[in-house]
Design a protein around this motif. Structure first.
Motif, PDB file in Angstrom:
ATOM      1  N   VAL A 191       0.851  -1.197   0.000  1.00  0.00           N
ATOM      2  CA  VAL A 191       0.000   0.000   0.000  1.00  0.00           C
ATOM      3  C   VAL A 191       0.882   1.241   0.000  1.00  0.00           C
ATOM      4  N   TRP A 192       1.920   1.243   0.860  1.00  0.00           N
ATOM      5  CA  TRP A 192       2.874   2.361   0.936  1.00  0.00           C
ATOM      6  C   TRP A 192       3.470   2.647  -0.447  1.00  0.00           C
ATOM      7  N   ASP A 193       3.952   1.584  -1.097  1.00  0.00           N
ATOM      8  CA  ASP A 193       4.560   1.733  -2.418  1.00  0.00           C
ATOM      9  C   ASP A 193       3.547   2.221  -3.447  1.00  0.00           C
ATOM     10  N   SER A 194       2.319   1.714  -3.384  1.00  0.00           N
ATOM     11  CA  SER A 194       1.307   2.128  -4.356  1.00  0.00           C
ATOM     12  C   SER A 194       0.962   3.608  -4.194  1.00  0.00           C
ATOM     13  N   VAL A 195       0.956   4.097  -2.962  1.00  0.00           N
ATOM     14  CA  VAL A 195       0.706   5.530  -2.742  1.00  0.00           C
ATOM     15  C   VAL A 195       1.828   6.334  -3.385  1.00  0.00           C
ATOM     16  N   TYR A 196       3.054   5.951  -3.107  1.00  0.00           N
ATOM     17  CA  TYR A 196       4.190   6.702  -3.652  1.00  0.00           C
ATOM     18  C   TYR A 196       4.327   6.565  -5.161  1.00  0.00           C
ATOM     19  N   ASN A 197       3.854   5.473  -5.725  1.00  0.00           N
ATOM     20  CA  ASN A 197       3.887   5.325  -7.176  1.00  0.00           C
ATOM     21  C   ASN A 197       2.814   6.176  -7.854  1.00  0.00           C
ATOM     22  N   ALA A 198       1.834   6.646  -7.079  1.00  0.00           N
ATOM     23  CA  ALA A 198       0.744   7.445  -7.632  1.00  0.00           C
ATOM     24  C   ALA A 198       0.949   8.950  -7.464  1.00  0.00           C
ATOM     25  N   PHE A 208       5.573  14.776  -2.311  1.00  0.00           N
ATOM     26  CA  PHE A 208       4.233  15.288  -2.022  1.00  0.00           C
ATOM     27  C   PHE A 208       3.901  15.221  -0.532  1.00  0.00           C
ATOM     28  N   ILE A 209       4.321  14.170   0.135  1.00  0.00           N
ATOM     29  CA  ILE A 209       4.036  13.989   1.562  1.00  0.00           C
ATOM     30  C   ILE A 209       5.286  14.374   2.345  1.00  0.00           C
ATOM     31  N   PRO A 210       5.204  15.421   3.164  1.00  0.00           N
ATOM     32  CA  PRO A 210       6.384  15.816   3.940  1.00  0.00           C
ATOM     33  C   PRO A 210       6.743  14.767   4.991  1.00  0.00           C
ATOM     34  N   ASN A 211       7.996  14.738   5.374  1.00  0.00           N
ATOM     35  CA  ASN A 211       8.486  13.736   6.337  1.00  0.00           C
ATOM     36  C   ASN A 211       7.685  13.720   7.627  1.00  0.00           C
ATOM     37  N   GLU A 212       7.228  14.873   8.088  1.00  0.00           N
ATOM     38  CA  GLU A 212       6.490  14.915   9.355  1.00  0.00           C
ATOM     39  C   GLU A 212       5.117  14.242   9.246  1.00  0.00           C
ATOM     40  N   ARG A 248      -6.696  16.221  -7.856  1.00  0.00           N
ATOM     41  CA  ARG A 248      -7.124  16.956  -9.040  1.00  0.00           C
ATOM     42  C   ARG A 248      -6.917  18.447  -8.840  1.00  0.00           C
ATOM     43  N   SER A 249      -7.225  18.943  -7.636  1.00  0.00           N
ATOM     44  CA  SER A 249      -7.068  20.375  -7.391  1.00  0.00           C
ATOM     45  C   SER A 249      -5.598  20.775  -7.343  1.00  0.00           C
ATOM     46  N   VAL A 250      -4.717  19.849  -6.966  1.00  0.00           N
ATOM     47  CA  VAL A 250      -3.280  20.130  -6.984  1.00  0.00           C
ATOM     48  C   VAL A 250      -2.786  20.171  -8.423  1.00  0.00           C
ATOM     49  N   ASN A 251      -3.248  19.219  -9.243  1.00  0.00           N
ATOM     50  CA  ASN A 251      -2.792  19.130 -10.628  1.00  0.00           C
ATOM     51  C   ASN A 251      -3.452  20.143 -11.542  1.00  0.00           C
ATOM     52  N   ASP A 252      -4.687  20.476 -11.281  1.00  0.00           N
ATOM     53  CA  ASP A 252      -5.436  21.418 -12.111  1.00  0.00           C
ATOM     54  C   ASP A 252      -5.797  22.623 -11.270  1.00  0.00           C
ATOM     55  N   SER A 253      -4.857  23.519 -11.083  1.00  0.00           N
ATOM     56  CA  SER A 253      -5.109  24.655 -10.210  1.00  0.00           C
ATOM     57  C   SER A 253      -6.206  25.551 -10.757  1.00  0.00           C
ATOM     58  N   ASN A 254      -6.446  25.477 -12.055  1.00  0.00           N
ATOM     59  CA  ASN A 254      -7.515  26.277 -12.637  1.00  0.00           C
ATOM     60  C   ASN A 254      -8.510  25.337 -13.299  1.00  0.00           C
ATOM     61  N   ARG A 255      -9.470  24.834 -12.541  1.00  0.00           N
ATOM     62  CA  ARG A 255     -10.429  23.866 -13.060  1.00  0.00           C
ATOM     63  C   ARG A 255     -11.706  24.516 -13.559  1.00  0.00           C
TER      64      ARG A 255
END
Length: 126
Positions: free
Chosen positions: A22-29, A34-38, A107-114
């Motif tokens: 699951v961890w790997d699948s999140v990071y592969n997507a 994207f996810i800060p260390n904290e 989607r909102s991160v990738n498409d800042s102007n939707r």
């Protein structure tokens, strides 16, 4: 010169093989930064809840056909399992929202102007 793709960060806590998938699948997507260390401990919880939800759903599927829901004891078991499943599902959703892993957040991160209106904003007009 080839650009080296950042490696997937290690989990701050030990994960089972299923949780690691699951961890790997999140990071592969997502982008690896994207996810800060904290927030990595929150991702650990997300992975664990996803796996627990899958396990509970599999257990329900195994015993569902054998349960007689007219029997009060069977009904209590079924209700308990369904409550556990619902709680895990809610935890998964809450962690996904917190980590901004939902399709809407991504989607909102990738498409800042939707918006459909692409006309210049009042402050953009010269």
């Amino acid at each position: 010169m080839a650009v080296k793709k950042p490696s997937i960060p290690k989990s701050p806590s030990p994960l089972t093989a299923e949780e690691q998938k699951v961890w790997d699948s999140v990071y592969n997507a997502i982008n690896h930064d994207f996810i800060p260390n904290e927030c990595l401990p929150l991702l650990v919880l997300y992975c664990r809840h996803v796996c627990k939800e899958r396990h509970i759903a599999a257990q329900i599927e195994k015993i569902e056909s054998r349960l007689d829901l007219t029997d009060l004891d069977h009904l209590k078991i079924y209700k308990s399992l369904m409550t556990l499943l619902d709680n895990e599902g809610r935890s998964v959703a809450a962690h996904a929202r917190s980590l901004r892993l939902t399709s809407q957040a991504l989607r909102s991160v990738n498409d800042s102007n939707r918006s459909a209106d692409h006309s210049p904003k009042p402050w953009e007009v010269e």
